[in-house]
Design an enzyme around this catalytic site. Structure first.
Site, PDB file in Angstrom:
ATOM      1  N   CYS A 122      65.861 -13.465   8.010  1.00 28.66           N
ATOM      2  CA  CYS A 122      65.195 -14.689   7.564  1.00 28.66           C
ATOM      3  C   CYS A 122      63.783 -14.327   7.166  1.00 28.66           C
ATOM      4  CB  CYS A 122      65.159 -15.694   8.718  1.00 28.66           C
ATOM      5  SG  CYS A 122      64.591 -17.329   8.209  1.00 28.66           S
ATOM      6  N   CYS A 124      61.088 -16.508   7.446  1.00 36.18           N
ATOM      7  CA  CYS A 124      60.039 -17.372   8.035  1.00 36.18           C
ATOM      8  C   CYS A 124      59.089 -16.649   8.987  1.00 36.18           C
ATOM      9  CB  CYS A 124      60.641 -18.601   8.710  1.00 36.18           C
ATOM     10  SG  CYS A 124      61.502 -18.272  10.259  1.00 36.18           S
ATOM     11  N   CYS A 132      61.603 -20.310   5.279  1.00 34.51           N
ATOM     12  CA  CYS A 132      62.664 -19.300   5.399  1.00 34.51           C
ATOM     13  C   CYS A 132      63.008 -18.637   4.070  1.00 34.51           C
ATOM     14  CB  CYS A 132      63.906 -19.927   6.015  1.00 34.51           C
ATOM     15  SG  CYS A 132      63.565 -20.668   7.625  1.00 34.51           S
ATOM     16  N   LYS A 196      73.734 -24.619  10.988  1.00 32.44           N
ATOM     17  CA  LYS A 196      72.421 -24.615  11.634  1.00 32.44           C
ATOM     18  C   LYS A 196      71.702 -25.899  11.252  1.00 32.44           C
ATOM     19  CE  LYS A 196      68.016 -22.159  11.852  1.00 32.44           C
ATOM     20  NZ  LYS A 196      67.299 -20.903  11.617  1.00 32.44           N
ATOM     21  N   ARG A 206      59.153 -21.454  17.350  1.00 31.74           N
ATOM     22  CA  ARG A 206      58.156 -21.299  16.279  1.00 31.74           C
ATOM     23  C   ARG A 206      56.830 -20.846  16.851  1.00 31.74           C
ATOM     24  NH1 ARG A 206      60.392 -26.411  12.672  1.00 31.74           N
ATOM     25  NH2 ARG A 206      62.476 -25.494  12.488  1.00 31.74           N
ATOM     26  N   ARG A 218      61.851 -28.145   7.475  1.00 29.26           N
ATOM     27  CA  ARG A 218      62.990 -27.337   6.998  1.00 29.26           C
ATOM     28  C   ARG A 218      64.195 -28.183   6.615  1.00 29.26           C
ATOM     29  NH1 ARG A 218      61.417 -22.571  11.097  1.00 29.26           N
ATOM     30  NH2 ARG A 218      59.780 -21.871   9.708  1.00 29.26           N
ATOM     31  N   GLU A 234      80.267 -25.923   5.620  1.00 29.65           N
ATOM     32  CA  GLU A 234      79.336 -24.785   5.630  1.00 29.65           C
ATOM     33  C   GLU A 234      80.030 -23.543   6.212  1.00 29.65           C
ATOM     34  OE1 GLU A 234      76.214 -23.953   4.879  1.00 29.65           O
ATOM     35  OE2 GLU A 234      75.054 -25.786   4.568  1.00 29.65           O
ATOM     36  N   LYS A 249      74.525 -24.118  15.838  1.00 23.32           N
ATOM     37  CA  LYS A 249      73.195 -24.062  16.438  1.00 23.32           C
ATOM     38  C   LYS A 249      72.438 -25.339  16.143  1.00 23.32           C
ATOM     39  CE  LYS A 249      68.866 -21.659  15.845  1.00 23.32           C
ATOM     40  NZ  LYS A 249      68.084 -20.788  15.036  1.00 23.32           N
ATOM     41  N   SER A 276      65.550 -22.341  21.902  1.00 21.25           N
ATOM     42  CA  SER A 276      64.322 -22.323  22.695  1.00 21.25           C
ATOM     43  C   SER A 276      64.013 -23.650  23.379  1.00 21.25           C
ATOM     44  CB  SER A 276      63.152 -21.906  21.795  1.00 21.25           C
ATOM     45  OG  SER A 276      63.054 -22.782  20.677  1.00 21.25           O
ATOM     46  N   TYR A 315      68.418 -17.572  26.150  1.00 19.10           N
ATOM     47  CA  TYR A 315      67.241 -16.946  26.753  1.00 19.10           C
ATOM     48  C   TYR A 315      67.401 -16.833  28.268  1.00 19.10           C
ATOM     49  CZ  TYR A 315      65.356 -17.996  22.187  1.00 19.10           C
ATOM     50  OH  TYR A 315      65.176 -18.047  20.833  1.00 19.10           O
TER      51      TYR A 315
END
Ligand code: PBG
Length: 321
Positions: A122, A124, A132, A196, A206, A218, A234, A249, A276, A315
């Site tokens: 990506c 970004c 992105c 996504k 971010r 976005r 998609e 996601k 996140s 995470y």
């Protein structure tokens, strides 16, 4: 009383019995662990919005992967973080054989050959505007971005990535990458961030990657959360373009999409990303005493697997194991 009914409580009488009747169990091999890799050496910067997660330089990354590997987690996903002065309009710091991700991939593959390495593809993280793709007339220029994503993926593949994971949500990105990899006879597979969604749950990322857009948002390229069927389209399009693995996601607010994707595309390993904001929310909630940290993560991660995900990017993976 002569009402007929079925008794379920016998399945729940003790922990041992509950364990016996559980049909979903998490294991270390379910997880893909994300890393933020930064320049320099001996760098270990805490990310304030994501307690327990750090930006690591390549040397410290090696130490951390040694721990990861000892826990039985054999898959990781690399994100590059570069200082603002290295960013430009076209994200050139990310599109080079000397990029931070390429250097990290080479180091990981040398030290830990059996680790399965995924890389985020990506712009970004590397563009001065934080979008992105390339920007023209204050919107992303979809088609002009494709060669850059293909080049970035190619560089990651040459460095030794097992999977490249395009997350820019440009139409045709999988086809462009597939064509480039095939032209060079590279065995690298594609994990596409197919469905996504444009999500508020990406907030802490971010901050972690320094990739917040400097203008706008976005929503012109990531999916609208009011669409469901389109997410399946998609995914079908990405498979037609040559994606090997697919992704939904974020995870927790999109478990319907996880389940639909797993039922509709059983031949393609399905990944879901506990992003996140999901991590931060559960971590902070536990810290505030609203619930037990381990239990709330166990419940949410198990639910993602129960919905049909074959692999989970989280995470919390290292802390869970
Ligand atoms: C884009 C990218 C993002 C995430 C993964 N890849 C940020 C975005 O799209 O805004 C988010 C991951 C997370 O929130 O944990 N390179």
């Amino acid at each position: 009383m002569d009402i007929a009914f079925q008794r379920f409580r016998p399945y729940r009488v003790s922990q041992e019995v509950r364990d016996r009747y559980a049909d979903v169990h998490l294991s270390p091999s379910d997880f893909i662990y994300p890393y933020f890799v930064t320049e320099g050496s001996r760098v270990r910067e805490a990310i304030p919005t994501m307690e327990g997660i750090f930006r690591l330089s390549v040397d410290y990354l090696m130490d951390d992967i040694a721990e990861l590997s000892a826990l039985g987690i054999d898959k990781l996903l690399l994100f590059g973080v570069v200082p603002d002065h290295r960013k430009d309009e076209s994200g050139s710091a990310g599109v080079s054989s000397d990029s931070i991700i390429c250097r990290a991939v080479r180091a990981v593959k040398e030290r830990f050959p059996s680790m399965v390495v995924f890389t985020d593809v990506c712009l970004c993280e590397y563009t001065s505007h934080g979008h992105c793709g390339l920007i023209r007339d204050s919107d992303v220029d979809n088609d002009a971005t494709l060669p850059l994503l293909a080049e970035m993926a190619y560089q990651h593949a040459v460095a030794g990535a097992d999977f490249v994971a395009p997350s820019a949500m440009m139409d045709g990105q999988v086809a462009a990458i597939r064509q480039r990899l095939n032209a060079h006879h590279l065995p690298t597979k594609i994990l596409s961030y197919s469905a996504k969604y444009a999500s508020s749950f990406y907030g802490p990322f971010r901050d972690a990657a320094g990739s917040a857009p400097s203008f706008g948002n976005r929503k012109s390229y990531q999916m609208d959360y009011r669409t469901g069927e389109q997410g399946l389209e998609e995914i079908a399009a990405d498979i037609a373009e040559g994606a090997d693995w697919i992704m939904v996601k974020p995870a927790m607010a999109y478990l319907d999409m996880v389940q639909r994707a797993s039922l509709l595309f059983p031949g393609h390993p399905l990944v879901s990303y506990q992003v996140s904001g999901e991590y931060a929310m559960l971590k902070q909630g536990a810290k505030s005493g609203f619930f037990d940290e381990r239990q709330v993560f166990a419940e949410s991660l198990t639910a993602i697997k129960r919905a049909g995900a074959n692999y989970i990017i989280s995470y919390y993976a290292k802390q869970w194991t």
